[in-house]
Motif scaffolding. Structure first.
Motif, PDB file in Angstrom:
ATOM      1  N   ASN A   1      59.677   1.183  39.891  1.00  0.00           N
ATOM      2  CA  ASN A   1      60.538   2.304  40.368  1.00  0.00           C
ATOM      3  C   ASN A   1      59.576   3.394  40.814  1.00  0.00           C
ATOM      4  O   ASN A   1      59.018   4.132  39.993  1.00  0.00           O
ATOM      5  CB  ASN A   1      61.409   2.743  39.198  1.00  0.00           C
ATOM      6  CG  ASN A   1      62.427   3.809  39.541  1.00  0.00           C
ATOM      7  OD1 ASN A   1      62.857   4.518  38.632  1.00  0.00           O
ATOM      8  ND2 ASN A   1      62.817   3.967  40.790  1.00  0.00           N
TER       9      ASN A   1
ATOM     10  N   TYR B   1      57.844   6.483  43.118  1.00  0.00           N
ATOM     11  CA  TYR B   1      58.107   7.786  43.735  1.00  0.00           C
ATOM     12  C   TYR B   1      56.809   8.373  44.282  1.00  0.00           C
ATOM     13  O   TYR B   1      55.704   7.979  43.859  1.00  0.00           O
ATOM     14  CB  TYR B   1      58.705   8.758  42.702  1.00  0.00           C
ATOM     15  CG  TYR B   1      60.095   8.365  42.233  1.00  0.00           C
ATOM     16  CD1 TYR B   1      60.256   7.600  41.085  1.00  0.00           C
ATOM     17  CD2 TYR B   1      61.232   8.725  42.949  1.00  0.00           C
ATOM     18  CE1 TYR B   1      61.523   7.209  40.657  1.00  0.00           C
ATOM     19  CE2 TYR B   1      62.504   8.345  42.529  1.00  0.00           C
ATOM     20  CZ  TYR B   1      62.640   7.591  41.389  1.00  0.00           C
ATOM     21  OH  TYR B   1      63.893   7.198  40.973  1.00  0.00           O
TER      22      TYR B   1
ATOM     23  N   ASN C   1      66.294  11.801  45.055  1.00  0.00           N
ATOM     24  CA  ASN C   1      66.505  10.417  45.456  1.00  0.00           C
ATOM     25  C   ASN C   1      66.148  10.235  46.928  1.00  0.00           C
ATOM     26  O   ASN C   1      65.901  11.214  47.640  1.00  0.00           O
ATOM     27  CB  ASN C   1      67.988  10.045  45.226  1.00  0.00           C
ATOM     28  CG  ASN C   1      68.371  10.073  43.760  1.00  0.00           C
ATOM     29  OD1 ASN C   1      67.794   9.364  42.944  1.00  0.00           O
ATOM     30  ND2 ASN C   1      69.336  10.919  43.421  1.00  0.00           N
TER      31      ASN C   1
ATOM     32  N   GLY D   1      64.033   8.548  33.970  1.00  0.00           N
ATOM     33  CA  GLY D   1      63.269   8.038  32.829  1.00  0.00           C
ATOM     34  C   GLY D   1      61.938   7.434  33.235  1.00  0.00           C
ATOM     35  O   GLY D   1      60.921   7.630  32.560  1.00  0.00           O
TER      36      GLY D   1
ATOM     37  N   GLU E   1      71.145   2.370  42.304  1.00  0.00           N
ATOM     38  CA  GLU E   1      71.009   3.782  41.940  1.00  0.00           C
ATOM     39  C   GLU E   1      71.736   4.699  42.923  1.00  0.00           C
ATOM     40  O   GLU E   1      71.697   4.493  44.146  1.00  0.00           O
ATOM     41  CB  GLU E   1      69.532   4.193  41.918  1.00  0.00           C
ATOM     42  CG  GLU E   1      68.816   3.792  40.661  1.00  0.00           C
ATOM     43  CD  GLU E   1      67.555   4.615  40.444  1.00  0.00           C
ATOM     44  OE1 GLU E   1      67.518   5.772  40.893  1.00  0.00           O
ATOM     45  OE2 GLU E   1      66.616   4.084  39.839  1.00  0.00           O
TER      46      GLU E   1
ATOM     47  N   GLY F   1      65.019   3.980  34.337  1.00  0.00           N
ATOM     48  CA  GLY F   1      64.778   4.304  32.925  1.00  0.00           C
ATOM     49  C   GLY F   1      66.029   4.811  32.224  1.00  0.00           C
ATOM     50  O   GLY F   1      66.395   4.342  31.133  1.00  0.00           O
ATOM     51  N   THR F   2      66.713   5.774  32.854  1.00  0.00           N
ATOM     52  CA  THR F   2      67.961   6.266  32.249  1.00  0.00           C
ATOM     53  C   THR F   2      68.989   5.145  32.194  1.00  0.00           C
ATOM     54  O   THR F   2      69.767   5.057  31.239  1.00  0.00           O
ATOM     55  CB  THR F   2      68.531   7.443  33.069  1.00  0.00           C
ATOM     56  OG1 THR F   2      68.573   7.082  34.467  1.00  0.00           O
ATOM     57  CG2 THR F   2      67.699   8.706  32.885  1.00  0.00           C
TER      58      THR F   2
END
Ligand SMILES: N[C@H](CCC[C@H](N)C(=O)O)C(=O)O
Length: 301
Positions: A13, A15, A64, A74, A227, A237-238
């Motif tokens: 994930n 970023y 996002n 998370g 997501e 994570g969340t």
């Protein structure tokens, strides 16, 4: 507009991270859209800013891929903790990071002076519908699960979706909204089709992150995630925390005070529900792939 960045990920994930401790970034929403484009920008699930904080050691702001700002991330917060420690912005361990979902404490695992993984106190899960938020008129609860039965739905994007779909799911907020649907085989699902139907469903006025979970045994679950604002990512994570809480609430897997092995497509997250304080703890890797500098034409912002 030019800025230095670090490309990082937690279980895939990924970023783009910008150090804004010395200078804030104007219009991060537009930057997030630019850097997330897989062929014209850097390519990522979005943008995360590392900012100063008056109440914690640092502050995380996450955006996002569509430019919308999320309240908590998370996988992202583990990478923020890694960034500030590895790049010498702090030598604290644990480190506290302010988010729109409250301040979180992160314990760092350090090897040869670098953070390899982190354990985040994610706080308390929330299931009250109005706190998700979720509008539950015309829906029924079946043994604490929410049963959606629609002949056709018009999403918040005013598109009419599928004639009929039926899912039994559970909503959990980890500071951001999640809807968990248990299925026999996550790999058989067409998330490009299913994901937007949940994300834009009128049941969730602020949208929703949807996890499709498959229980493998009492200590192991695998999931895929669509997501809100980013589409299918390799991990959330969340979302892993929300899946863990749903597994325990519905007695499908997991047990109190013992890590549940939560397999995302991009890697393994270990999630523990602590009965003593009703907090959920998320443990997983944090990786810095490369650093760089990008110049974004003003016409793109
Ligand atoms: N898309 C989410 C934010 C990112 C969460 C996810 N990447 C994580 O690791 O928790 C939202 O809009 O609520």
């Amino acid at each position: 507009m030019k800025f230095k960045f670090s490309k990082m990920h937690g279980c895939g994930n990924d970023y783009v991270y910008a150090d804004c401790t010395q200078q804030e970034m104007s219009n991060p929403e537009a930057v997030a859209k630019y850097v997330s484009r897989y062929h014209y920008g850097i390519g990522s699930d979005g943008l995360i800013l590392i900012c100063p904080s008056e109440t914690a050691d640092f502050k995380m702001r996450m955006f996002n891929a569509d430019g919308s700002e999320g309240k908590m991330c998370g996988n992202g917060i583990r990478c923020v903790a890694k960034y500030v420690y590895d790049h010498g912005l702090t030598d604290k361990n644990p480190v506290s990071i302010e988010t729109l979902a409250g301040t979180k404490e992160i314990e760092l695992t350090v090897e040869n002076g670098k953070v390899t993984e982190a354990r985040v106190d994610m706080g308390k899960p929330e299931t009250r519908p109005r706190m998700i938020p979720m509008i539950t008129d015309h829906y029924i609860f079946v043994d604490q699960s929410l049963v959606l039965r629609e002949t056709s739905i018009v999403g918040t994007d005013n598109k009419t979706y599928k004639e009929k779909f039926f899912f039994n799911g559970t909503a959990v907020s980890m500071g951001n909204p999640h809807f968990i649907v248990f299925v026999p085989d996550v790999d058989a699902l067409d998330l490009e089709d299913l994901g937007p139907q949940f994300e834009h469903h009128k049941l969730f006025p602020e949208g929703v992150n949807t996890e499709f979970a498959q229980v493998l045994d009492e200590n192991t679950v695998k999931f895929r995630v669509w997501e809100r604002g980013s589409g299918e990512t390799l991990a959330c994570g969340t979302g892993a925390c929300a899946v863990t809480y749903a597994c325990m609430k519905l007695k499908k897997a997991g047990s109190m005070n013992k890590p549940l092995n939560v397999h995302a497509r991009g890697g393994l997250l270990k999630v523990t529900y602590c009965s003593e304080n009703d907090h959920i703890y998320l443990q997983g890797p944090a990786v810095e792939v490369f650093t760089g500098e990008i110049e974004i034409p003003d016409c793109e912002l």
